[in-house]
Write a protein that holds these residues in place. Structure first.
Motif, PDB file in Angstrom:
ATOM      1  N   GLN A 110      23.571  49.442  49.906  1.00  0.00           N
ATOM      2  CA  GLN A 110      21.845  49.570  50.352  1.00  0.00           C
ATOM      3  C   GLN A 110      21.665  50.974  50.019  1.00  0.00           C
ATOM      4  O   GLN A 110      22.053  51.901  50.455  1.00  0.00           O
ATOM      5  CB  GLN A 110      22.139  49.042  51.771  1.00  0.00           C
ATOM      6  N   PRO A 148      25.880  35.264  45.104  1.00  0.00           N
ATOM      7  CA  PRO A 148      25.923  36.583  46.289  1.00  0.00           C
ATOM      8  C   PRO A 148      24.870  35.909  47.385  1.00  0.00           C
ATOM      9  O   PRO A 148      23.804  34.341  46.732  1.00  0.00           O
ATOM     10  CB  PRO A 148      25.037  37.178  44.940  1.00  0.00           C
ATOM     11  N   GLN A 149      24.531  36.662  48.518  1.00  0.00           N
ATOM     12  CA  GLN A 149      23.711  36.660  48.621  1.00  0.00           C
ATOM     13  C   GLN A 149      22.607  37.558  48.325  1.00  0.00           C
ATOM     14  O   GLN A 149      22.594  38.506  48.601  1.00  0.00           O
ATOM     15  CB  GLN A 149      24.012  37.049  50.683  1.00  0.00           C
ATOM     16  N   LEU A 166      24.345  42.430  46.269  1.00  0.00           N
ATOM     17  CA  LEU A 166      25.817  42.854  45.689  1.00  0.00           C
ATOM     18  C   LEU A 166      25.424  43.677  44.457  1.00  0.00           C
ATOM     19  O   LEU A 166      25.083  43.940  43.668  1.00  0.00           O
ATOM     20  CB  LEU A 166      25.676  41.296  45.088  1.00  0.00           C
ATOM     21  N   PHE A 183      19.254  39.537  48.882  1.00  0.00           N
ATOM     22  CA  PHE A 183      18.171  39.917  51.342  1.00  0.00           C
ATOM     23  C   PHE A 183      17.419  40.632  50.525  1.00  0.00           C
ATOM     24  O   PHE A 183      17.090  41.044  49.816  1.00  0.00           O
ATOM     25  CB  PHE A 183      19.206  41.076  51.239  1.00  0.00           C
ATOM     26  N   GLY A 184      16.162  40.459  51.700  1.00  0.00           N
ATOM     27  CA  GLY A 184      14.866  41.192  51.511  1.00  0.00           C
ATOM     28  C   GLY A 184      15.098  41.664  51.725  1.00  0.00           C
ATOM     29  O   GLY A 184      15.916  42.738  52.153  1.00  0.00           O
ATOM     30  N   ASP A 185      13.707  42.784  51.810  1.00  0.00           N
ATOM     31  CA  ASP A 185      13.735  44.348  52.380  1.00  0.00           C
ATOM     32  C   ASP A 185      13.395  45.011  53.927  1.00  0.00           C
ATOM     33  O   ASP A 185      13.634  45.431  54.366  1.00  0.00           O
ATOM     34  CB  ASP A 185      12.680  45.256  51.789  1.00  0.00           C
ATOM     35  N   GLY A 186      13.578  43.404  54.597  1.00  0.00           N
ATOM     36  CA  GLY A 186      14.269  43.200  55.640  1.00  0.00           C
ATOM     37  C   GLY A 186      12.458  43.849  57.575  1.00  0.00           C
ATOM     38  O   GLY A 186      11.616  44.686  56.394  1.00  0.00           O
ATOM     39  N   PHE A 224      28.604  48.171  51.995  1.00  0.00           N
ATOM     40  CA  PHE A 224      29.978  47.989  52.757  1.00  0.00           C
ATOM     41  C   PHE A 224      30.764  46.715  52.058  1.00  0.00           C
ATOM     42  O   PHE A 224      30.146  46.165  51.169  1.00  0.00           O
ATOM     43  CB  PHE A 224      28.310  46.639  53.572  1.00  0.00           C
ATOM     44  N   GLY A 248      17.031  45.991  51.883  1.00  0.00           N
ATOM     45  CA  GLY A 248      17.826  45.106  51.334  1.00  0.00           C
ATOM     46  C   GLY A 248      19.409  45.372  50.890  1.00  0.00           C
ATOM     47  O   GLY A 248      19.164  45.894  49.890  1.00  0.00           O
ATOM     48  N   PRO A 249      20.601  45.394  51.524  1.00  0.00           N
ATOM     49  CA  PRO A 249      22.112  45.610  50.492  1.00  0.00           C
ATOM     50  C   PRO A 249      21.841  44.221  49.420  1.00  0.00           C
ATOM     51  O   PRO A 249      21.205  42.828  49.600  1.00  0.00           O
ATOM     52  CB  PRO A 249      22.772  44.485  51.660  1.00  0.00           C
ATOM     53  N   PHE A 301      17.172  41.936  58.316  1.00  0.00           N
ATOM     54  CA  PHE A 301      16.898  40.212  56.839  1.00  0.00           C
ATOM     55  C   PHE A 301      17.671  39.802  57.155  1.00  0.00           C
ATOM     56  O   PHE A 301      18.397  39.014  57.910  1.00  0.00           O
ATOM     57  CB  PHE A 301      18.203  41.673  56.326  1.00  0.00           C
ATOM     58  N   TYR A 317      28.797  44.965  49.135  1.00  0.00           N
ATOM     59  CA  TYR A 317      26.627  45.543  48.902  1.00  0.00           C
ATOM     60  C   TYR A 317      26.308  46.928  48.926  1.00  0.00           C
ATOM     61  O   TYR A 317      27.311  48.011  49.540  1.00  0.00           O
ATOM     62  CB  TYR A 317      26.472  44.623  49.691  1.00  0.00           C
TER      63      TYR A 317
END
Lengths: 117, 117
Positions: free
Chosen positions: A38, B105-106, A46, B108-111, A89, A43-44, B91, A36
């Protein structure tokens, strides 16, 4: 045994150079190894992933090398660009199926890559 | 482009206050993850849900943290009472897990950047 160890913690590379980030794992049940990327404030996301039935996967300038016997895998960024500056990551999991496994990813601690112009 | 939406993006509050973080997963995704990111610990999985049911919350301090999915479009993470050591970026990620479907894939949001004073 659930850990994924990532190195180096930080990496500085000149534009055009090769960036190499390494990861090692212990759990031989792991069968999916994503990387991943970032960017700050995001956010991270893929970048690229590999399964252990191949030793290498390439997508553009990004290549994953996988060594099953050594339980190691690495990310190579060819012709590194300032826009590649980010935290990377590695991760791993054991694909869930009727025998078990989990969709949980075990993440390395991350490598902060800086590519100087 | 489908995205995971997290609110608020930033939160500053005093110790002892209740904090609620919200996440809207990508429509159609059946798995939601909550992570905490700090410099020291990296990305830590706090909890995750599949089809709104909690599957694993072993990474979460049970006495003060709680995670719920009131419906398929909303996941919440609450901290009560909050402490300075909870300061981190939180996150949310969503993904699609289905037997027979290879690793997805996961996303992610921007947190939510949380600061507890």
């Amino acid at each position: 045994q659930q850990q994924v160890k990532q190195s180096p913690q930080s990496l500085i590379v000149q534009k055009g150079g090769i960036s190499i980030i390494n990861c090692a794992y212990e759990n031989t049940a792991f069968d999916y190894f994503p990387w991943y990327q970032q960017f700050p404030g995001k956010g991270p996301a893929l970048l690229i992933a590999i399964r252990p039935d191949v030793s290498e996967k390439k997508e553009g300038r990004f290549t994953i090398s996988f060594n099953k016997s050594a339980k190691q895998f690495s990310l190579h960024i060819m012709d590194s660009q300032p826009g590649d500056s980010a935290t990377y990551f590695c991760a791993a999991n054991n694909t869930p199926d009727f025998k078990g496994g989990s969709e949980k990813l075990v993440f390395g601690k991350g490598t902060k890559l800086t590519v100087n112009p | 482009d489908a995205r995971v939406t997290q609110t608020p993006r930033h939160k500053v509050t005093e110790m002892g206050q209740e904090v609620t973080m919200r996440c809207q997963p990508i429509l159609g995704h059946n798995t939601v993850f909550w992570y905490r990111q700090t410099m020291m610990q990296g990305l830590e999985l706090l909890a995750y849900f599949r089809n709104r049911a909690p599957l694993d919350d072993s990474g979460m301090p049970k006495d003060r943290f709680s995670a719920e999915m009131p419906d398929a479009t909303l996941a919440t993470l609450k901290i009560q009472p909050s402490e300075p050591r909870d300061s981190a970026v939180y996150f949310c990620a969503s993904g699609l897990v289905r037997q027979g479907l290879s690793n997805q894939p996961q996303h992610f949001g921007d947190g939510t950047r949380l600061s507890i004073l």
